[in-house]
Design an enzyme around this catalytic site. Structure first.
Site, PDB file in Angstrom:
ATOM      1  N   ASP A 266       0.839  -1.199   0.000  1.00 33.98           N
ATOM      2  CA  ASP A 266       0.000   0.000   0.000  1.00 33.98           C
ATOM      3  C   ASP A 266       0.873   1.248   0.000  1.00 33.98           C
ATOM      4  OD1 ASP A 266      -2.377  -1.427   0.047  1.00 33.98           O
ATOM      5  OD2 ASP A 266      -2.428  -1.524   2.241  1.00 33.98           O
ATOM      6  N   TYR A 404      -4.638  -9.267   2.287  1.00 40.21           N
ATOM      7  CA  TYR A 404      -4.788  -7.844   2.630  1.00 40.21           C
ATOM      8  C   TYR A 404      -4.731  -7.718   4.153  1.00 40.21           C
ATOM      9  CZ  TYR A 404      -6.232  -6.997  -2.202  1.00 40.21           C
ATOM     10  OH  TYR A 404      -6.271  -6.895  -3.572  1.00 40.21           O
TER      11      TYR A 404
END
Length: 440
Positions: A266, A404
């Site tokens: 990210d 994730y």
């Protein structure tokens, strides 16, 4: 007369062929010879045969010697006729197959090298465009005379051009991964070349947050430049890719790059430890033999990205790098409890629940604009916990690549199951995320 000589004789009686095109009909006979050498050898033998007939007062010998002189464009046959007292007026002719182009290869190659100019290459491959009518004419000739030893005219062009290129440049032919591909169109006096990309691999560490892995084109203007992106055409002023590519493009004089990595982090995550494997693909580079030590030093001066162990690689390894997205990864996460406090019992529950467990994740809402909405199954191998304060704790998560992490922590509204927030019945927020290790 043997079958080979009989066929050779019939061909020369009816067709005007240069040494190369004549010899090519017998290309699969003998080794260590060029087609031109095969053609000359056969023409010499046929000249001897014709001369012998003349010496034995066979008038057919004179007629055939004239055929060799005219159709074979063969000086020894002409000289033999002259020595024997025969005069022969010959108009200049060209080979009916290659039209003399196989005798102009040196000139073609020199023109190609002028055209490629400053481009640096270590290996090459040659292609050729041959008119269909010439291929058909040669096929017809072979069918008519029962020729069964020939090779294609295209093969001869590419091989002989390759020999000349090697002689003039010292570079070698590479059939699988050439730096440059030359395409010759000899019958139209044209040559094109394609410079294949330069591939450089290594590992990168991202030392700061706030920068994406690759260039992020503005979602409003699609890269043109607008008020939303401040005229830059990008969502973020820089990226890992741009920091790494800057010195590489400068040294290689490449046009642009593509960035390939084993997964992505990210924007607000760091990558530390042994770094993330990557390959950067440089399009249309003029220089290939660049000093990777200098590249490494220039990148590492940025203070934002560091690269380790740069090396030259190839396209095949791009596929391997991408296949490593699911490799085992280790993350460090700092989590905040937003509505309550964290207890030692909570930490113990996390370690017990999330060790050797399978997680089902529906595509997170935050990436739905760029990822298909489906459920992915990933594995968590182990989780270690440590309390920082009553409201904060840290996690060390060993898991399968592609999981994730933020959603494993906060649950993403129930789209990730099981998740840590639901397990503790507390509202959690991921404050910091760092990739510590990527095992490949």
């Amino acid at each position: 007369m043997s079958e080979i000589l009989e066929i050779a004789k019939k061909i020369l009686e009816n067709h005007c062929l240069c040494d190369n095109c004549f010899g090519r009909q017998f290309a699969n006979l003998g080794y260590g010879l060029s087609n031109a050498e095969r053609g000359k050898t056969l023409k010499n033998i046929l000249t001897f045969e014709a001369h012998n007939k003349i010496l034995n007062e066979d008038k057919k010998g004179v007629e055939f010697l004239k055929k060799i002189s005219v159709n074979g464009m063969f000086e020894p046959a002409k000289n033999t006729l002259k020595k024997l007292g025969y005069t022969l007026k010959i108009e200049e002719r060209k080979c009916e197959l290659c039209n003399g182009k196989l005798q102009e290869l040196d000139l073609m190659v020199k023109e190609a090298l002028k055209k490629i100019g400053d481009y640096e290459f270590n290996s090459f491959l040659v292609g050729a465009k041959i008119p269909e009518k010439i291929i058909e004419a040669e096929d017809s000739l072979r069918a008519k005379y029962g020729v069964k030893w020939g090779e294609t005219i295209k093969s001869e062009f590419t091989r002989e051009i390759g020999k000349i290129l090697t002689r003039l440049t010292g570079k070698h032919v590479d059939y699988k991964k050439p730096d440059v591909v030359f395409t010759f169109d000899p019958f139209n006096n044209k040559v094109d070349f394609q410079v294949n990309p330069l591939f450089i691999g290594g590992r990168y560490r991202k030392l700061v947050t706030g920068i994406p892995q690759s260039k992020w084109v503005c979602r409003k203007c699609k890269g043109v430049g607008c008020d939303y992106c401040g005229g830059t055409g990008k969502m973020y002023p820089e990226s890992v890719q741009e920091i790494i590519e800057a010195p590489i493009l400068k040294l290689s004089f490449g046009e642009k790059t593509e960035f390939h990595a084993s997964g992505r982090e990210d924007i607000d995550a760091k990558v530390l430890g042994n770094g993330r494997p990557f390959i950067i693909e440089v399009k249309n580079p003029k220089k290939r033999n660049i000093d990777l030590k200098i590249v490494e030093e220039e990148i590492n001066k940025s203070g934002k990205v560091e690269v380790l162990n740069l090396y030259f690689t190839d396209k095949e390894n791009v596929r391997k790098i991408k296949s490593l997205e699911g490799a085992k990864k280790v993350y460090h996460v700092i989590v905040k409890v937003e509505d309550k406090t964290i207890t030692d019992e909570d930490l113990k529950k996390i370690e017990e629940k999330f060790s050797d467990i399978t997680i089902k994740q529906q595509t997170p809402r935050r990436v739905l604009h760029r990822r298909s909405d489906k459920v992915r199954t990933k594995h968590v191998y182990r989780v270690e916990t440590k309390k920082i304060s009553p409201e904060k704790f840290e996690l060390k998560i060993e898991c399968q690549g592609g999981l994730y992490i933020k959603e494993l922590v906060d649950g993403d509204g129930g789209r990730t199951k099981p998740n840590i927030a639901e397990t503790l019945q507390k509202k959690l927020k991921c404050l910091e995320l760092t990739v510590l290790d990527i095992n490949v």
